[in-house]
Design a protein around this motif. Structure first.
Motif, PDB file in Angstrom:
ATOM      1  N   ASN A   1      -2.175   8.412   3.759  1.00  0.00           N
ATOM      2  CA  ASN A   1      -1.591   8.431   5.105  1.00  0.00           C
ATOM      3  C   ASN A   1      -2.530   9.019   6.149  1.00  0.00           C
ATOM      4  OD1 ASN A   1       0.808   7.211   4.347  1.00  0.00           O
ATOM      5  ND2 ASN A   1       1.772   9.142   3.801  1.00  0.00           N
ATOM      6  N   SER A   2      -3.467   9.866   5.706  1.00  0.00           N
ATOM      7  CA  SER A   2      -4.435  10.444   6.639  1.00  0.00           C
ATOM      8  C   SER A   2      -5.742   9.668   6.679  1.00  0.00           C
ATOM      9  CB  SER A   2      -4.724  11.908   6.249  1.00  0.00           C
ATOM     10  OG  SER A   2      -3.545  12.684   6.336  1.00  0.00           O
ATOM     11  N   ASN A   3      -5.956   8.808   5.693  1.00  0.00           N
ATOM     12  CA  ASN A   3      -7.206   8.042   5.635  1.00  0.00           C
ATOM     13  C   ASN A   3      -6.907   6.638   5.117  1.00  0.00           C
ATOM     14  OD1 ASN A   3      -9.927   7.368   5.651  1.00  0.00           O
ATOM     15  ND2 ASN A   3     -10.288   8.189   3.612  1.00  0.00           N
TER      16      ASN A   3
ATOM     17  N   GLY B   1       1.282   4.159  12.005  1.00  0.00           N
ATOM     18  CA  GLY B   1       0.778   5.437  11.525  1.00  0.00           C
ATOM     19  C   GLY B   1      -0.615   5.679  12.063  1.00  0.00           C
ATOM     20  N   ARG B   2      -1.398   6.403  11.299  1.00  0.00           N
ATOM     21  CA  ARG B   2      -2.769   6.673  11.708  1.00  0.00           C
ATOM     22  C   ARG B   2      -3.610   5.401  11.654  1.00  0.00           C
ATOM     23  NH1 ARG B   2      -4.652  12.045  11.680  1.00  0.00           N
ATOM     24  NH2 ARG B   2      -3.030  13.581  11.202  1.00  0.00           N
ATOM     25  N   ARG B   3      -4.844   5.523  12.071  1.00  0.00           N
ATOM     26  CA  ARG B   3      -5.769   4.381  12.110  1.00  0.00           C
ATOM     27  C   ARG B   3      -5.870   3.714  10.741  1.00  0.00           C
ATOM     28  NH1 ARG B   3     -11.692   5.865  13.911  1.00  0.00           N
ATOM     29  NH2 ARG B   3     -11.544   6.996  11.948  1.00  0.00           N
TER      30      ARG B   3
ATOM     31  N   LEU C   1       0.849  -1.185   0.000  1.00  0.00           N
ATOM     32  CA  LEU C   1       0.000   0.000   0.000  1.00  0.00           C
ATOM     33  C   LEU C   1       0.892   1.246   0.000  1.00  0.00           C
ATOM     34  CD1 LEU C   1      -2.589  -1.310   2.597  1.00  0.00           C
ATOM     35  CD2 LEU C   1      -3.018  -0.893   0.169  1.00  0.00           C
ATOM     36  N   PRO C   2       0.328   2.447  -0.208  1.00  0.00           N
ATOM     37  CA  PRO C   2       1.152   3.665  -0.299  1.00  0.00           C
ATOM     38  C   PRO C   2       2.046   3.937   0.902  1.00  0.00           C
ATOM     39  CG  PRO C   2      -1.045   4.094  -1.140  1.00  0.00           C
ATOM     40  CD  PRO C   2      -1.083   2.721  -0.557  1.00  0.00           C
TER      41      PRO C   2
ATOM     42  N   GLU D   1     -10.365  -9.823  -3.185  1.00  0.00           N
ATOM     43  CA  GLU D   1     -10.212  -8.523  -3.851  1.00  0.00           C
ATOM     44  C   GLU D   1     -10.147  -7.404  -2.817  1.00  0.00           C
ATOM     45  OE1 GLU D   1     -13.194  -5.679  -6.422  1.00  0.00           O
ATOM     46  OE2 GLU D   1     -12.951  -7.755  -7.109  1.00  0.00           O
ATOM     47  N   ILE D   2      -9.321  -6.397  -3.100  1.00  0.00           N
ATOM     48  CA  ILE D   2      -9.202  -5.214  -2.240  1.00  0.00           C
ATOM     49  C   ILE D   2      -9.337  -3.967  -3.089  1.00  0.00           C
ATOM     50  CG2 ILE D   2      -7.415  -3.794  -1.122  1.00  0.00           C
ATOM     51  CD1 ILE D   2      -6.708  -6.096   0.620  1.00  0.00           C
ATOM     52  N   ASN D   3     -10.070  -2.969  -2.561  1.00  0.00           N
ATOM     53  CA  ASN D   3     -10.226  -1.673  -3.219  1.00  0.00           C
ATOM     54  C   ASN D   3      -9.810  -0.569  -2.247  1.00  0.00           C
ATOM     55  OD1 ASN D   3     -11.762  -2.241  -5.895  1.00  0.00           O
ATOM     56  ND2 ASN D   3     -12.860  -3.431  -4.368  1.00  0.00           N
ATOM     57  N   TYR D   4      -9.052   0.414  -2.749  1.00  0.00           N
ATOM     58  CA  TYR D   4      -8.614   1.525  -1.912  1.00  0.00           C
ATOM     59  C   TYR D   4      -8.258   2.723  -2.797  1.00  0.00           C
ATOM     60  CZ  TYR D   4      -3.824   0.426  -3.377  1.00  0.00           C
ATOM     61  OH  TYR D   4      -2.697   0.203  -4.119  1.00  0.00           O
ATOM     62  N   LYS D   5      -8.054   3.886  -2.170  1.00  0.00           N
ATOM     63  CA  LYS D   5      -7.653   5.096  -2.881  1.00  0.00           C
ATOM     64  C   LYS D   5      -6.282   5.551  -2.395  1.00  0.00           C
ATOM     65  CE  LYS D   5     -12.308   6.915  -3.752  1.00  0.00           C
ATOM     66  NZ  LYS D   5     -13.240   8.042  -3.512  1.00  0.00           N
ATOM     67  N   LYS D   6      -5.418   5.920  -3.326  1.00  0.00           N
ATOM     68  CA  LYS D   6      -4.084   6.393  -2.965  1.00  0.00           C
ATOM     69  C   LYS D   6      -4.114   7.802  -2.384  1.00  0.00           C
ATOM     70  CE  LYS D   6      -1.199   3.772  -6.207  1.00  0.00           C
ATOM     71  NZ  LYS D   6      -0.229   3.895  -7.333  1.00  0.00           N
ATOM     72  N   TRP D   7      -5.052   8.630  -2.889  1.00  0.00           N
ATOM     73  CA  TRP D   7      -5.075  10.029  -2.504  1.00  0.00           C
ATOM     74  C   TRP D   7      -5.268  10.183  -0.996  1.00  0.00           C
ATOM     75  CZ3 TRP D   7      -3.525  14.477  -4.092  1.00  0.00           C
ATOM     76  CH2 TRP D   7      -4.026  15.653  -3.540  1.00  0.00           C
ATOM     77  N   ASN D   8      -4.375  10.941  -0.382  1.00  0.00           N
ATOM     78  CA  ASN D   8      -4.458  11.241   1.047  1.00  0.00           C
ATOM     79  C   ASN D   8      -4.456   9.974   1.895  1.00  0.00           C
ATOM     80  OD1 ASN D   8      -4.545  13.224   3.074  1.00  0.00           O
ATOM     81  ND2 ASN D   8      -6.750  13.022   3.300  1.00  0.00           N
TER      82      ASN D   8
END
Length: 299
Positions: free
Chosen positions: A133-135, A151-153, A111-112, A124-131
């Protein structure tokens, strides 16, 4: 234009009598005369009327700049390139990313934030790279093992429940109506319906049809990562579904008794042994009708 031409000829002493008289009668003659007196010590070369007139006119009006055709194509290509970069950036960061593990395969990726994920077969996994580390939030269908960077939650959302951690190692499986979570390091918070469970190292929880089962785990990582399919009190249909995913085959069951529950391990890389274990446990006979289809009949 005529005035500029007379000025140029006068500076070069090339005016006729009539032209000189006309020029001297102009309102600006006195000013030009003083300029000429101060510049008499300079040597003036042969006059080229066309060149001088052209230089004077350039000061009055700039010549339109003509862009060659090949430069226009260069500008166009550059614009397309920049647009492509922007589109690629937006796609890679704003559009949800998907990672899959097909039947018979396992997929490992980062992951990022460099958290490591191993997807089990048919997951299968779905996620967004944008932001990110904060989400740090992703959606899981199937089963996956996570080694989460601190890191964060960090949240794993499934159709059956949600798992929340800060930095740890754990396994999540959501298949049909069964939800399994195992904590291998750190602490894991599990939300299932109205229940909230906190797991620590070596603890596991299972929810099936609303019922909760807690267990202690002795292994350091999920058995499926070592090509062993582990079951705990699961029915034959669930077992056959997992065998189908691990071996990328189709299984047909012709048996009445599907209630008996199985606890144990089945190899994920030796189909013959896996079939023999199922045959012995449920008193069935497996027949290979093709390379990717198995039929279980009652003995």
């Amino acid at each position: 234009m005529k005035k500029n031409r007379l000025l140029a000829k006068w500076l070069n002493n090339d005016l006729s009598k009539d032209e000189l008289a006309e020029f001297e009668a102009s309102p600006d003659f006195e000013k030009y005369q003083k300029i000429k007196e101060y510049t008499n010590h300079l040597e003036v070369g042969d006059l080229n009327e066309n060149d001088m007139l052209s230089n004077i006119l350039k000061q009055k009006k700039a010549t339109p700049k003509v862009v060659p055709l090949y430069k226009k194509w260069m500008f166009k290509a550059a614009a397309i390139f920049v647009l492509a970069l922007i589109t690629t950036f937006a796609f890679n960061n704003f559009v949800p990313q998907t990672q899959k593990a097909s039947f018979g395969e396992k997929t490992t990726f980062s992951l990022p934030d460099n958290s490591q994920v191993v997807l089990n077969s048919g997951s299968e996994i779905n996620y967004k790279k944008w932001n990110w580390n904060s989400n740090r939030h992703l959606e899981l269908k199937g089963e996956a093992y996570f080694r989460v960077a601190k890191g964060r939650r960090f949240e794993v959302e499934t159709s059956l429940g949600k798992v929340t951690v800060l930095g740890t190692q754990f396994n999540v499986k959501a298949r049909k109506n069964r939800f399994d979570v195992v904590c291998y390091e750190g602490r894991v918070k599990v939300n299932y319906g109205n229940s909230q469970i906190l797991l620590t190292h070596g603890q596991s929880v299972t929810f099936e049809n609303g019922k909760q089962v807690n267990m202690t785990v002795n292994s350091l990582k999920p058995e499926w990562m070592d090509n062993q399919i582990c079951f705990y009190k699961e029915n034959i249909r669930t077992i056959l579904d997992e065998v189908e995913r691990q071996y990328n085959i189709k299984i047909e069951l012709n048996a009445k008794d599907t209630i008996s529950l199985f606890t144990g391990k089945i190899p994920a890389k030796d189909l013959d042994v896996a079939l023999q274990i199922i045959n012995t446990t449920y008193h069935l006979e497996a027949k290979k009708v093709s390379n990717n289809k198995i039929i279980f009949d009652e003995k």
